[in-house]
Design a protein around this motif. Structure first.
Motif, PDB file in Angstrom:
ATOM      1  N   PHE A 160       0.840  -1.184   0.000  1.00 11.87           N
ATOM      2  CA  PHE A 160       0.000   0.000   0.000  1.00 11.87           C
ATOM      3  C   PHE A 160       0.882   1.243   0.000  1.00 11.87           C
ATOM      4  CE2 PHE A 160      -2.311  -3.317   2.349  1.00 11.87           C
ATOM      5  CZ  PHE A 160      -3.450  -3.423   1.550  1.00 11.87           C
ATOM      6  N   ILE A 161       0.505   2.228  -0.774  1.00 11.31           N
ATOM      7  CA  ILE A 161       1.277   3.468  -0.843  1.00 11.31           C
ATOM      8  C   ILE A 161       0.403   4.627  -0.375  1.00 11.31           C
ATOM      9  CG2 ILE A 161       2.897   2.725  -2.606  1.00 11.31           C
ATOM     10  CD1 ILE A 161       1.142   4.017  -4.710  1.00 11.31           C
ATOM     11  N   GLY A 162       1.038   5.572   0.311  1.00 13.57           N
ATOM     12  CA  GLY A 162       0.256   6.666   0.853  1.00 13.57           C
ATOM     13  C   GLY A 162       1.077   7.926   1.019  1.00 13.57           C
ATOM     14  N   VAL A 163       0.445   8.896   1.646  1.00 10.79           N
ATOM     15  CA  VAL A 163       1.065  10.192   1.878  1.00 10.79           C
ATOM     16  C   VAL A 163       0.781  10.625   3.308  1.00 10.79           C
ATOM     17  CG1 VAL A 163       0.950  10.913  -0.544  1.00 10.79           C
ATOM     18  CG2 VAL A 163      -0.984  11.379   0.980  1.00 10.79           C
ATOM     19  N   SER A 164       1.453  11.666   3.713  1.00 12.64           N
ATOM     20  CA  SER A 164       1.227  12.249   5.038  1.00 12.64           C
ATOM     21  C   SER A 164       1.215  13.762   4.901  1.00 12.64           C
ATOM     22  CB  SER A 164       2.339  11.799   6.002  1.00 12.64           C
ATOM     23  OG  SER A 164       2.104  12.282   7.306  1.00 12.64           O
ATOM     24  N   ASN A 165       0.256  14.387   5.518  1.00 14.95           N
ATOM     25  CA  ASN A 165       0.138  15.855   5.515  1.00 14.95           C
ATOM     26  C   ASN A 165      -0.172  16.427   4.133  1.00 14.95           C
ATOM     27  OD1 ASN A 165       0.958  16.185   8.369  1.00 14.95           O
ATOM     28  ND2 ASN A 165       2.948  15.459   7.630  1.00 14.95           N
ATOM     29  N   TRP A 166      -0.832  15.662   3.299  1.00  9.10           N
ATOM     30  CA  TRP A 166      -1.220  16.150   1.977  1.00  9.10           C
ATOM     31  C   TRP A 166      -2.644  16.675   2.023  1.00  9.10           C
ATOM     32  CZ3 TRP A 166       0.690  13.895  -3.213  1.00  9.10           C
ATOM     33  CH2 TRP A 166       2.085  13.779  -3.191  1.00  9.10           C
ATOM     34  N   GLY A 167      -2.839  17.849   1.421  1.00  7.74           N
ATOM     35  CA  GLY A 167      -4.152  18.460   1.345  1.00  7.74           C
ATOM     36  C   GLY A 167      -4.836  18.144   0.029  1.00  7.74           C
ATOM     37  N   ILE A 168      -6.026  18.706  -0.144  1.00  8.70           N
ATOM     38  CA  ILE A 168      -6.815  18.445  -1.347  1.00  8.70           C
ATOM     39  C   ILE A 168      -6.058  18.871  -2.598  1.00  8.70           C
ATOM     40  CG2 ILE A 168      -8.940  19.049  -2.574  1.00  8.70           C
ATOM     41  CD1 ILE A 168     -10.303  19.323   0.166  1.00  8.70           C
TER      42      ILE A 168
END
Length: 320
Positions: A160-168
């Motif tokens: 699984f891949i993701g992000v942190s602190n990303w907004g719209i």
């Protein structure tokens, strides 16, 4: 996306090189599965390793690197877990930096792949369950970083891949470049920073929400010298007051303030990562067997103060 956080309560526990906290936690007998790292390198000023756990079979990692003792411990234990459990039951996650206050250079596609491969090699594992881009501060290299994660996932080196602190706005960039959306976004969430528009966007896009800094409203949260944030003296005083809303609500339900704040997040279907090295508090953080009334959940929406509080240099969601 299906990370399957069946029990979304996690733990960020600092421990010494002899892993005394880990050894004590095992004595609780609550069936923890344990995992390890974000970056596998110690960070200046904070060289101690940290471990993140979820009860039973659900685990994710959050912040700070490991020293050599911690790294060896984590590698051995993850191998044991993967040998004796179904591989999908342990969620090992790594974050790739930098954030704004990091001295690391911003990685491009190649740098992201090399960083991942180095982490995988040092952990001596075949794959990582969850890999996150730590913040949107990569700016014009964000898309390159994300393309690298997408390719690593296609190569089955990441589940699984993701992000942190990303907004719209950051997430919309991915759509504009015909790239898949993240499996998860790790963001600051608590009653003083509820981010309803972002939460709605994430749910509409089927992006799992991992909440950090869940305990910001507590008077004990980051008020010592050197514990910098955007928490104001007024916020601290609210936390100290015997009439604070969270003290009153905790009293109503017969729980601690921390338990109430964590339950609010879990009841909103967020995975949470409270940090503690106090064994009794660690145990309490998993004892959330109560339900907050809908009227109280609605009341809490009125306590939202808006922007993130954790980062003294500013809300990363506002990075262009």
């Amino acid at each position: 996306m299906d990370i399957k956080f069946q029990n979304p309560v996690g733990l960020a526990a600092g421990f010494d090189k002899n892993a005394e906290t880990i050894n004590q936690i095992h004595k609780l007998g609550v069936g923890f599965s344990e995992v390890g790292t974000i970056t596998v390198f110690p960070q200046e000023g904070n060289p101690k390793p940290r471990i993140f756990r979820l009860p039973e079979d659900k685990a994710i990692i959050n912040r700070n690197g490991f020293n050599n003792d911690g790294l060896t411990l984590i590698k051995n234990r993850i191998k044991d877990f993967r040998k004796n459990n179904k591989p999908s039951n342990i969620k090992l996650g790594i974050n790739i930096g930098p954030n704004k206050d990091s001295s690391d250079r911003i990685k491009d596609y190649t740098g992201t792949v090399k960083s991942f491969e180095k982490s995988l090699m040092r952990l001596n594992l075949d794959y990582i369950d969850l890999y996150l881009i730590h913040s949107p501060h990569g700016k014009n290299k964000r898309i390159e970083q994300w393309r690298a994660l997408v390719d690593l996932k296609e190569a089955r080196k990441i589940k699984f891949i993701g992000v942190s602190n990303w907004g719209i706005n950051h997430l919309t960039e991915l759509k504009e470049n015909n790239l898949p959306m993240p499996d998860a976004n790790q963001i600051e969430l608590h009653p003083w920073s509820q981010k309803p528009e972002l939460v709605k966007f994430l749910r509409n896009e089927n992006i799992d929400i991992i909440a950090y800094s869940s305990l910001v409203p507590l008077s004990t949260w980051r008020h010592k010298d050197g514990e910098n944030s955007k928490k104001t003296d007024e916020m601290h005083e609210i936390g100290l007051s015997e009439n604070s809303p969270f003290k009153e609500l905790a009293k109503k339900y017969g729980v601690t303030e921390a338990q109430f704040l964590l339950k609010w997040a879990v009841q909103n279907n967020y995975a949470v990562l409270p940090k503690s090295i106090n064994i009794e508090r660690i145990k309490q953080n998993f004892e959330l067997n109560f339900l907050i009334d809908q009227s109280d959940m609605e009341y809490i929406t009125t306590l939202d103060k808006g922007d993130s509080i954790t980062w003294e240099y500013g809300d990363p969601l506002k990075v262009k």
